[in-house]
Every structure is written in C-alpha cells, then in structure tokens.
Design an enzyme around this catalytic site. Structure first.
Site, short mmCIF file in Angstrom:
data_model
loop_
_atom_site.label_atom_id
_atom_site.label_comp_id
_atom_site.label_asym_id
_atom_site.label_seq_id
_atom_site.Cartn_x
_atom_site.Cartn_y
_atom_site.Cartn_z
N LYS A 14 0.83 -1.22 0.00
CA LYS A 14 0.00 0.00 0.00
C LYS A 14 0.87 1.27 0.00
CE LYS A 14 -3.99 -2.30 2.06
NZ LYS A 14 -3.46 -3.65 2.27
P1 OMP Z 1 -8.32 -11.52 5.44
O1 OMP Z 1 -9.43 -10.68 5.98
O2 OMP Z 1 -7.66 -12.35 6.48
O3 OMP Z 1 -8.73 -12.32 4.23
O4 OMP Z 1 -7.16 -10.51 4.98
C1 OMP Z 1 -7.40 -9.44 4.14
C2 OMP Z 1 -6.09 -8.93 3.52
O5 OMP Z 1 -6.43 -8.08 2.43
C3 OMP Z 1 -5.24 -8.10 4.47
O6 OMP Z 1 -3.88 -8.28 4.13
C4 OMP Z 1 -5.65 -6.68 4.18
O7 OMP Z 1 -4.60 -5.76 4.38
C5 OMP Z 1 -5.97 -6.76 2.68
N1 OMP Z 1 -7.00 -5.79 2.23
C6 OMP Z 1 -8.22 -5.72 2.87
O8 OMP Z 1 -8.54 -6.50 3.77
N2 OMP Z 1 -9.11 -4.76 2.48
C7 OMP Z 1 -8.87 -3.90 1.47
O9 OMP Z 1 -9.73 -3.10 1.15
C8 OMP Z 1 -7.64 -3.97 0.80
C9 OMP Z 1 -6.73 -4.97 1.15
C10 OMP Z 1 -5.60 -5.16 0.24
O10 OMP Z 1 -5.12 -4.16 -0.33
O11 OMP Z 1 -5.22 -6.27 -0.03
#
Ligand code: OMP
Length: 264
Positions: free
Chosen positions: A92
C-alpha cells in the site's frame, strides 16, 4: 512482452480460478512467537495451494514487523513462489515522485514482485513511477473493505464520489495495460458501480472469509471481464487444524465455488 493485465487474464482463464492467497502470517493465529514457525507455515500454505491459486499476496506488515529477518523471509517467499503465478506486494505505497521511485525499485527490482498495491491519496505523480516497469502491475486502492472506508472514499465531490475519481485516475494511468483496482467484497454496491465505470480493469477483491464479504457476488460482478482476483488470507492460511490437508481443502472449496460462477 505481454502486459500485466493480459497475463492475469490468461492465467485466470487457464486455471479456471480467481483465487489469490493472502500471506498474512499472524503469530497469534499460529500460537507462536517464533519467526521460524511462521516461515515454515508460509511455505506449507504455498505448497498446499500453488496449483489452485492464481496469485499470492504477502502483506508487508506481517514481515517488516520482524525487521531484517522479516525482509529476508519476504525475499525467500517471492523466490519460493516462482515465476508461474502472480506475486502481489501488499505494501500500500504512495509518496512523492522521487520517493515513489525508490519504493518501485524496492518491490519490482529488489524483491522481484510482479505487482503492488498502491494508495492513491497523494495523486497520480505518486503512482507514475510504478507504471514504467515492463510486465509489472499495480492495484490502486479504490473502495476498501473496512467499515471506515466511507469516511473519505464515499465523499461526494461535485456529484462524483471520491472512489469514482480514483477510477478515473486509474483509467487514465492504464496506458501500458498494467493498472487494476482494489475493491472490498464487503462493498457490493460500489463493486457493481466500479465494474461498470471500468469494464476493462482487473479488480483485486479482498474481504471474503474472515471479513464476511460475499464470494458468489464478488466473482460474478468482478470477473465479468475475466480479470478478478478474490483474495483470502486468514480464511485459508489458518483453516481447520492448520495442516497442509486442511488448508488445501479450504482453498479447493473456494476454487470449486468460483468455478460454479466461472462456468456459468
Ligand atoms: P483476510 O481478511 O484475512 O482475508 O485478509 C485481508 C487482507 O487483504 C489483508 O492483508 C488486508 O490488508 C488486505 N486488504 C483488505 O482486507 N481490504 C482492502 O480493502 C484492501 C486490502 C488489500 O489491499 O489487499
């Protein structure tokens, strides 16, 4: 050289999957304080899912918190995944031009990732240095999955929402066919709107699994152009009894559900 977006589409079509595995190696979820254990687990997750996934997305927070040891683990992981899948540096990034140049060098030339997540808050000159790498791609945060995303991203600016302005910037930046958007699976209304505004762009869609976003709707809307990546981190990497078998089974379930939508 094939564009990043073209490569992504071809992989999705070939593997009939849009699964991106997020590598968020949380010590708490493995009940450990040892980096070595997390390193082994990250390899186990990759081994268990590499034939099912299109992409792996290590989130930098879970690596850099260990300092230099975490960075060497990150270097190893990119090499371990190899060249057949897409790697996404979930870092990010977003900063003024000459700083962004160093970040781009770091993720693309040093760590050798195929793509990176970028924060658009500082505007298009903070994105630009990432766009000139042949074959590499960027995913710009557009409408994120967290509850507070409405605080800024849904602000109305002269009849356009802020996230819609981000779509416009992404479309303008896509000259080399290497720009995609991040849209949370928890924001289905916006996902539909963004897909309409940007029918060509790849979408990286996190938020299914632990955050409760809808898998079916995300694949259906996101993959209309054959270029959606559904990202799952905790829901797969820490499934069941944390064994290779349990992790693989969970990843397979996701891919099978995706295939139902992909095969119509
Ligand atoms: P889980 O919720 O465990 O599947 O993880 C979500 C992953 O996606 C994390 O690494 C967050 O940083 C990332 N993420 C989000 O959850 N929401 C977003 O809007 C964007 C991201 C991202 O950029 O990957």
């Amino acid at each position: 050289m094939e564009s990043f977006n073209g490569r992504l589409k071809s992989l999705i079509a070939k593997k009939k999957s849009c699964l991106c595995i997020g590598l968020d190696m949380d010590p708490k979820l493995l009940n450990t304080t040892k980096l070595e254990k997390l390193r082994d687990h990250s390899r186990l997750v990759i081994d268990a899912t590499i034939d099912l996934a299109i992409a792996f997305k290590p989130n930098f927070a879970f690596f850099e918190r260990w300092g230099s040891a975490g960075f060497s683990w990150l270097e190893e992981i990119v090499e371990y995944i190899g060249d057949d899948l897409i790697t996404i540096a979930d870092a990010k990034r977003g900063d003024i031009g000459n700083t962004a140049l160093q970040y781009a060098h770091s993720v693309f030339s040093h760590f050798c990732f195929d793509s990176v997540t970028l924060n658009p808050y500082m505007g298009s000159d903070s994105i630009k240095p990432f766009l000139d790498y042949p074959g590499k791609g960027v995913f710009i945060l557009c409408k994120t999955s967290n509850a507070s995303s409405i605080q800024f991203q849904n602000l109305n600016l002269n009849k356009k929402l802020l996230y819609e302005k981000v779509v416009e910037m992404a479309l303008d930046s896509n000259k080399n066919k290497n720009v995609g958007l991040v849209v949370g699976a928890t924001a289905q209304e916006e996902l539909k709107a963004i897909r309409k505004l940007a029918p060509e762009l790849p979408l990286l869609i996190p938020g299914v699994g632990a955050q409760g976003g809808d898998l079916f709707k995300s694949v259906k809307t996101g993959n209309k152009n054959g270029a959606a990546l559904i990202s799952v981190s905790r829901g797969i990497s820490f499934a069941g009894d944390l064994s290779k078998k349990a992790i693989r089974q969970e990843a397979k379930k996701y891919v099978e559900k995706m295939a139902e939508v992909l095969n119509g």
